[in-house]
Design a protein around this motif. Structure first.
Motif, PDB file in Angstrom:
ATOM      1  N   ALA A  27     120.109  40.263   8.362  1.00  0.00           N
ATOM      2  CA  ALA A  27     120.605  40.365   9.679  1.00  0.00           C
ATOM      3  C   ALA A  27     119.474  40.615  10.732  1.00  0.00           C
ATOM      4  N   ILE A  28     119.895  40.022  11.877  1.00  0.00           N
ATOM      5  CA  ILE A  28     118.809  39.715  12.883  1.00  0.00           C
ATOM      6  C   ILE A  28     119.583  39.963  14.740  1.00  0.00           C
ATOM      7  N   SER A  29     118.663  40.746  15.339  1.00  0.00           N
ATOM      8  CA  SER A  29     119.282  41.273  16.595  1.00  0.00           C
ATOM      9  C   SER A  29     118.091  41.436  17.487  1.00  0.00           C
ATOM     10  N   THR A  30     118.198  40.779  18.811  1.00  0.00           N
ATOM     11  CA  THR A  30     117.272  41.006  19.784  1.00  0.00           C
ATOM     12  C   THR A  30     117.494  42.014  20.645  1.00  0.00           C
ATOM     13  N   ILE A  31     116.545  42.826  21.121  1.00  0.00           N
ATOM     14  CA  ILE A  31     116.599  43.828  22.103  1.00  0.00           C
ATOM     15  C   ILE A  31     115.713  43.454  23.271  1.00  0.00           C
ATOM     16  N   ALA A  32     116.061  43.895  24.499  1.00  0.00           N
ATOM     17  CA  ALA A  32     115.054  43.847  25.589  1.00  0.00           C
ATOM     18  C   ALA A  32     114.025  44.885  25.333  1.00  0.00           C
ATOM     19  N   ALA A  33     112.826  44.586  25.956  1.00  0.00           N
ATOM     20  CA  ALA A  33     111.895  45.693  25.776  1.00  0.00           C
ATOM     21  C   ALA A  33     111.833  46.564  26.990  1.00  0.00           C
ATOM     22  N   SER A  34     111.905  47.678  26.913  1.00  0.00           N
ATOM     23  CA  SER A  34     112.205  48.396  28.240  1.00  0.00           C
ATOM     24  C   SER A  34     110.642  49.214  28.374  1.00  0.00           C
ATOM     25  N   THR A  35     110.332  49.275  29.638  1.00  0.00           N
ATOM     26  CA  THR A  35     108.959  49.730  29.994  1.00  0.00           C
ATOM     27  C   THR A  35     108.820  51.312  29.403  1.00  0.00           C
ATOM     28  N   ASP A  36     110.120  52.100  29.495  1.00  0.00           N
ATOM     29  CA  ASP A  36     110.080  53.349  29.065  1.00  0.00           C
ATOM     30  C   ASP A  36     109.845  53.353  27.728  1.00  0.00           C
ATOM     31  N   PRO A  37     109.003  54.138  27.099  1.00  0.00           N
ATOM     32  CA  PRO A  37     108.989  54.252  25.516  1.00  0.00           C
ATOM     33  C   PRO A  37     110.184  54.820  25.111  1.00  0.00           C
ATOM     34  N   TYR A  38     110.750  55.832  25.487  1.00  0.00           N
ATOM     35  CA  TYR A  38     111.883  56.479  24.758  1.00  0.00           C
ATOM     36  C   TYR A  38     113.332  55.527  24.827  1.00  0.00           C
ATOM     37  N   ALA A  39     113.285  54.931  25.819  1.00  0.00           N
ATOM     38  CA  ALA A  39     114.291  53.921  26.018  1.00  0.00           C
ATOM     39  C   ALA A  39     114.136  52.789  24.730  1.00  0.00           C
ATOM     40  N   LEU A  40     113.001  52.323  24.734  1.00  0.00           N
ATOM     41  CA  LEU A  40     112.781  51.396  23.528  1.00  0.00           C
ATOM     42  C   LEU A  40     113.041  52.060  22.114  1.00  0.00           C
ATOM     43  N   THR A  41     112.521  53.199  22.011  1.00  0.00           N
ATOM     44  CA  THR A  41     112.860  53.907  20.758  1.00  0.00           C
ATOM     45  C   THR A  41     114.558  54.020  20.356  1.00  0.00           C
ATOM     46  N   ALA A  42     114.955  54.471  21.484  1.00  0.00           N
ATOM     47  CA  ALA A  42     116.471  54.567  21.300  1.00  0.00           C
ATOM     48  C   ALA A  42     117.091  53.546  21.093  1.00  0.00           C
ATOM     49  N   ALA A  43     116.813  52.314  21.700  1.00  0.00           N
ATOM     50  CA  ALA A  43     117.318  50.914  21.528  1.00  0.00           C
ATOM     51  C   ALA A  43     117.178  50.392  20.275  1.00  0.00           C
ATOM     52  N   GLU A  44     115.951  50.703  19.592  1.00  0.00           N
ATOM     53  CA  GLU A  44     115.350  50.382  18.299  1.00  0.00           C
ATOM     54  C   GLU A  44     116.179  50.843  17.216  1.00  0.00           C
ATOM     55  N   LYS A  45     116.625  52.242  17.389  1.00  0.00           N
ATOM     56  CA  LYS A  45     117.308  52.881  16.451  1.00  0.00           C
ATOM     57  C   LYS A  45     118.826  52.643  16.268  1.00  0.00           C
ATOM     58  N   ALA A  46     119.195  52.295  17.465  1.00  0.00           N
ATOM     59  CA  ALA A  46     120.638  52.149  17.493  1.00  0.00           C
ATOM     60  C   ALA A  46     120.703  50.560  16.738  1.00  0.00           C
ATOM     61  N   THR A  47     119.723  49.676  17.328  1.00  0.00           N
ATOM     62  CA  THR A  47     119.769  48.516  16.556  1.00  0.00           C
ATOM     63  C   THR A  47     119.882  48.434  15.068  1.00  0.00           C
ATOM     64  N   VAL A  48     118.696  49.260  14.455  1.00  0.00           N
ATOM     65  CA  VAL A  48     118.915  49.209  13.303  1.00  0.00           C
ATOM     66  C   VAL A  48     120.151  49.843  12.742  1.00  0.00           C
ATOM     67  N   ARG A  49     120.763  50.669  13.071  1.00  0.00           N
ATOM     68  CA  ARG A  49     122.054  51.170  12.639  1.00  0.00           C
ATOM     69  C   ARG A  49     123.086  50.246  12.641  1.00  0.00           C
ATOM     70  N   ASN A  50     123.083  49.487  13.635  1.00  0.00           N
ATOM     71  CA  ASN A  50     123.805  48.161  13.784  1.00  0.00           C
ATOM     72  C   ASN A  50     123.645  47.165  12.684  1.00  0.00           C
ATOM     73  N   LEU A  51     122.210  46.761  12.522  1.00  0.00           N
ATOM     74  CA  LEU A  51     121.706  45.962  11.494  1.00  0.00           C
ATOM     75  C   LEU A  51     122.298  46.305  10.114  1.00  0.00           C
TER      76      LEU A  51
END
Length: 168
Positions: free
Chosen positions: A123-147
């Protein structure tokens, strides 16, 4: 006129329930006896960086299959997550990330220990890289859960194919 409508609706409702009608998007098929006979296990030796993905895959499978209390088969899964920077900006910083999850699985007979089926799904997904490290971490965690949910569904499709062929 209202009583006539209510009578017609009641008749239709009773007729549809008696004919075995089930809604198109109703959760069905996974309550079959074959799937009730599966216990979920994580493979040994999962690296620390993959433990979160492994947890979510295991939870997604348990949600769909149950706990496998009367299990005859063991479904052993080994998720491996990866991240790759894509869309490099002019200052050599990734603007997007590809997050991938590869789930290897083995279906094993509990009594004999015989390997019944094995394979791997991705399973693969693409996310936008936020300049805010906390936003990037939150996006990664949500994406891992969806994957993990997507990977679990893909494993179940493979198992459904195995059980369909084994029944013939």
């Amino acid at each position: 006129m209202t009583t006539l409508r209510a009578t017609i609706l009641a008749f239709i409702a009773l007729t549809l329930t008696a004919c075995g009608f089930t809604p198109m998007h109703a959760p069905a098929g996974l309550s079959d006896a074959a799937f009730n006979n599966v216990r979920i296990e994580l493979a040994a030796g999962i690296p620390v960086q993959d433990k979160e993905a492994a947890f979510w895959v295991q939870q997604a499978l348990k949600t769909r299959l149950g706990n496998g209390d009367s299990a005859k088969h063991i479904l052993r899964v080994k998720p491996e997550a990866n991240r790759a920077g894509i869309g490099i900006s002019g200052v050599d910083v990734a603007t997007r990330y590809d997050l991938g999850l590869n789930v290897s699985y083995e279906l094993i007979d509990m009594k004999s220990g015989k390997l019944l089926d094995s394979g791997s799904v991705k399973a693969i997904s693409t996310i936008a890289a936020s300049t805010d490290p906390y936003a990037l971490t939150a996006a990664e965690k949500a994406t891992v859960r969806n994957l993990a949910s997507d990977g679990a569904d893909r494993v179940l499709v493979r198992l459904a194919g195995y059980y369909a062929n084994a029944a013939q």
